[in-house]
Design an enzyme around this catalytic site. Sequence first.
Site, PDB file in Angstrom:
ATOM      1  N   LYS A 282       0.852  -1.188   0.000  1.00 36.87           N
ATOM      2  CA  LYS A 282       0.000   0.000   0.000  1.00 36.87           C
ATOM      3  C   LYS A 282       0.893   1.245   0.000  1.00 36.87           C
ATOM      4  O   LYS A 282       1.854   1.321   0.755  1.00 36.87           O
ATOM      5  CB  LYS A 282      -0.897  -0.040   1.242  1.00 36.87           C
ATOM      6  CG  LYS A 282      -2.099   0.866   1.172  1.00 36.87           C
ATOM      7  CD  LYS A 282      -3.188   0.431   2.147  1.00 36.87           C
ATOM      8  CE  LYS A 282      -4.330   1.412   2.132  1.00 36.87           C
ATOM      9  NZ  LYS A 282      -5.502   0.925   2.833  1.00 36.87           N
ATOM     10  N   GLU A 367     -19.657  -4.945  10.246  1.00 37.20           N
ATOM     11  CA  GLU A 367     -20.609  -4.177  11.049  1.00 37.20           C
ATOM     12  C   GLU A 367     -21.664  -5.070  11.689  1.00 37.20           C
ATOM     13  O   GLU A 367     -22.085  -4.840  12.828  1.00 37.20           O
ATOM     14  CB  GLU A 367     -21.289  -3.104  10.187  1.00 37.20           C
ATOM     15  CG  GLU A 367     -20.397  -1.939   9.790  1.00 37.20           C
ATOM     16  CD  GLU A 367     -19.449  -2.222   8.634  1.00 37.20           C
ATOM     17  OE1 GLU A 367     -19.571  -3.319   8.030  1.00 37.20           O
ATOM     18  OE2 GLU A 367     -18.583  -1.370   8.335  1.00 37.20           O
ATOM     19  N   ARG A 395     -25.621  -1.665   7.225  1.00 39.41           N
ATOM     20  CA  ARG A 395     -25.316  -3.089   7.150  1.00 39.41           C
ATOM     21  C   ARG A 395     -25.916  -3.882   8.316  1.00 39.41           C
ATOM     22  O   ARG A 395     -26.207  -5.061   8.196  1.00 39.41           O
ATOM     23  CB  ARG A 395     -23.796  -3.293   7.214  1.00 39.41           C
ATOM     24  CG  ARG A 395     -23.062  -2.999   5.952  1.00 39.41           C
ATOM     25  CD  ARG A 395     -23.119  -4.208   5.063  1.00 39.41           C
ATOM     26  NE  ARG A 395     -22.762  -3.880   3.709  1.00 39.41           N
ATOM     27  CZ  ARG A 395     -21.574  -4.096   3.166  1.00 39.41           C
ATOM     28  NH1 ARG A 395     -20.623  -4.653   3.881  1.00 39.41           N
ATOM     29  NH2 ARG A 395     -21.350  -3.781   1.920  1.00 39.41           N
TER      30      ARG A 395
END
Length: 624
Positions: A282, A367, A395
């Site tokens: 990343k 979630e 969610r």
Amino acid sequence: MYNLLSNIKNPDDIKHCSLEQLNELCDEIRRFLISSVSKTGGHLASNLGVVELTVALHFCFDLPKDKIVWDVGHQCYVHKILTNRMSRFSTLRQKDGLSGFPKTSESEYDCFNTGHSSTSISAALGIARGRDLAGDNYHVLAVFGDGALTGGMMYEALNDAGRSKNNLIAILNDNAMSISKNVGAISRYLKDLRSKPGYFKSKQIVEFCLNKIPFFGRHFASFIKKIKWGIKQLILPSTIFDDLGFEYLGPVDGHNIKAMIAVFERAKRIDGPVFVHVHTKKGKGYSLAEDNPQKFHGISKFNINSGTAVSEKHEDDYSEVFGNTLVSLSEKNEKIVAITPAMPIGTGLTGFADKFKNRFFDVGIAEQHAVTFAAGLAVSGFIPVVPIYSSFLQRAYDQILHDVCLQNLHVVLPVDRAGIVGADGETHQGLYDIAFLSHMPNMSILSPSDFNELAQMLDYAVNVHKAPIAIRYPRGNTQADGIKAPFEFGKSITVREGGDLTIITAGRMVKTAQEVSEILLLRGIGTQVISLRTIKPLDEAAIIESAKKTRHMLTLEDGTIIGGIGSMVSSVLENNNIHISFHSLAFPDEPIPHGTIAQLDKQYGLDAESIAKFAMKFLNNGDE
Ligand SMILES: Cc1ncc(C[n+]2csc(CCOP(=O)(O)OP(=O)(O)O)c2C)c(N)n1
């Protein structure tokens, strides 16, 4: 400056590039990304990590005929650059400009809109099955991060896709990072796989040797195939993805174009679902982002040399106030525990995580699990606090209702980024939480209009209220003026007195309503501004009293029009037989795109000037 890149008008233009040119192109893309995002802000680190991956994908596949679903979609900038949108990057994430996420309305090269994590394999499988039902012939790919792979939907999709015969290429971009460091057993498992870079090579060698075994006749061929599979299983340890029915290829170096092209060409020829494991870094190519990928995950405008934000000085915001308050409350109450679905920084939990390691749980991008896990902690006598952005809380609708509310458990849900969020756009607008939380039995909803109210509400929610409770607060730091009265559950406060018009409002909009009252006062109109503070249960007595006093009432909210404060207040008036002039001001029932909060307020008539103008007309029975 961008010799190769400036000649790429669509992905076909890279198909005749040599390997050397492809590598040069990647360098140019990186330079462009860093320069462009430093001026607009955006998701930099994730995009720097997928430069070679995206170039290799466009080299090997034929978009828009072939379809790529980008998980979350924040890493789609390189794809946008290669699909004729480079010239629009100066408008990235700005009103009417390029979206920061894939948008089918923006380009034929975007086949599916994303923004929330872990949807890509499901969507890709749907497209693939549709393709097969229609008898069409093209490749379908899902590209997702290891962070996305912590989301439960991925396992529902792997479960379904793995037993299917549909051709589907699932590509894991594994950089060991979610926004923060990735967590959990799957993350550990991937680390283990990454440490075996020879796996794909040895698999190729074994298969090459097995393919040398000759076939005699159809029946014998299928028998040999089974034997070969058995030998392969014996020689090579299988991965969880093989066991689920995918052909696992990898891990492959995600910054080596040649290696990726080889793997993708192989994947194209395989029948059935394929899982390609790509290992990337990343922030690759920009040392500041490589060293601090969290900071450069999503960043505002910054100075390229120093990496520091260009914007004004740092100011406190609601998330930070929430985090600091939680730390001080937790010092006094050791039953408080905090849970985050992969958002410790965004929700202001890092201080808590540092101080109370044993009481802090990062559960991954999960979630649903976060909320039911919190319900379990409540059952065992703890006080779980689960801050989640409003749009991601969608969610966990059933978990809040089924696991928390129906059992009336003491779970505290700070709803961060409630209301308009701005640049992330329609998938991230937190406009629906009042509507989807207010009809849940036992649920209470609070809404602070300044930092001090948030601190008082959090104290009340963890230490006094023994049932499900949500506190919704906005992105940023908009605060109402001069609020002094201490918070009392279920009681609103009148923040401006007036006899001509009532505005019932909450949270960020209290400040706007105060500004409206000032504009109207200059025109001789007195406005009574009521800040609800508790959105559920509503302070009905105060609403009725003010309705009778002013006979004209507006509701104003940072939420969607259906099922919000306006609907609730209107029912109170109806049910009490109060017939007055009434109108609800809220965001309309349509997707709300990206733009700054101020721009969107204005566009939808929710800034102080527009509301004051509307109010004049409203008081005049609709006449200008
Ligand atoms: C349902 C949901 N929860 C939280 C987020 C916020 N979010 C955006 S990107 C991200 C991390 C994604 O990590 P990964 O998939 O590994 O991609 P990377 O940025 O590392 O390339 C998170 C948590 C989200 N988009 N959707």
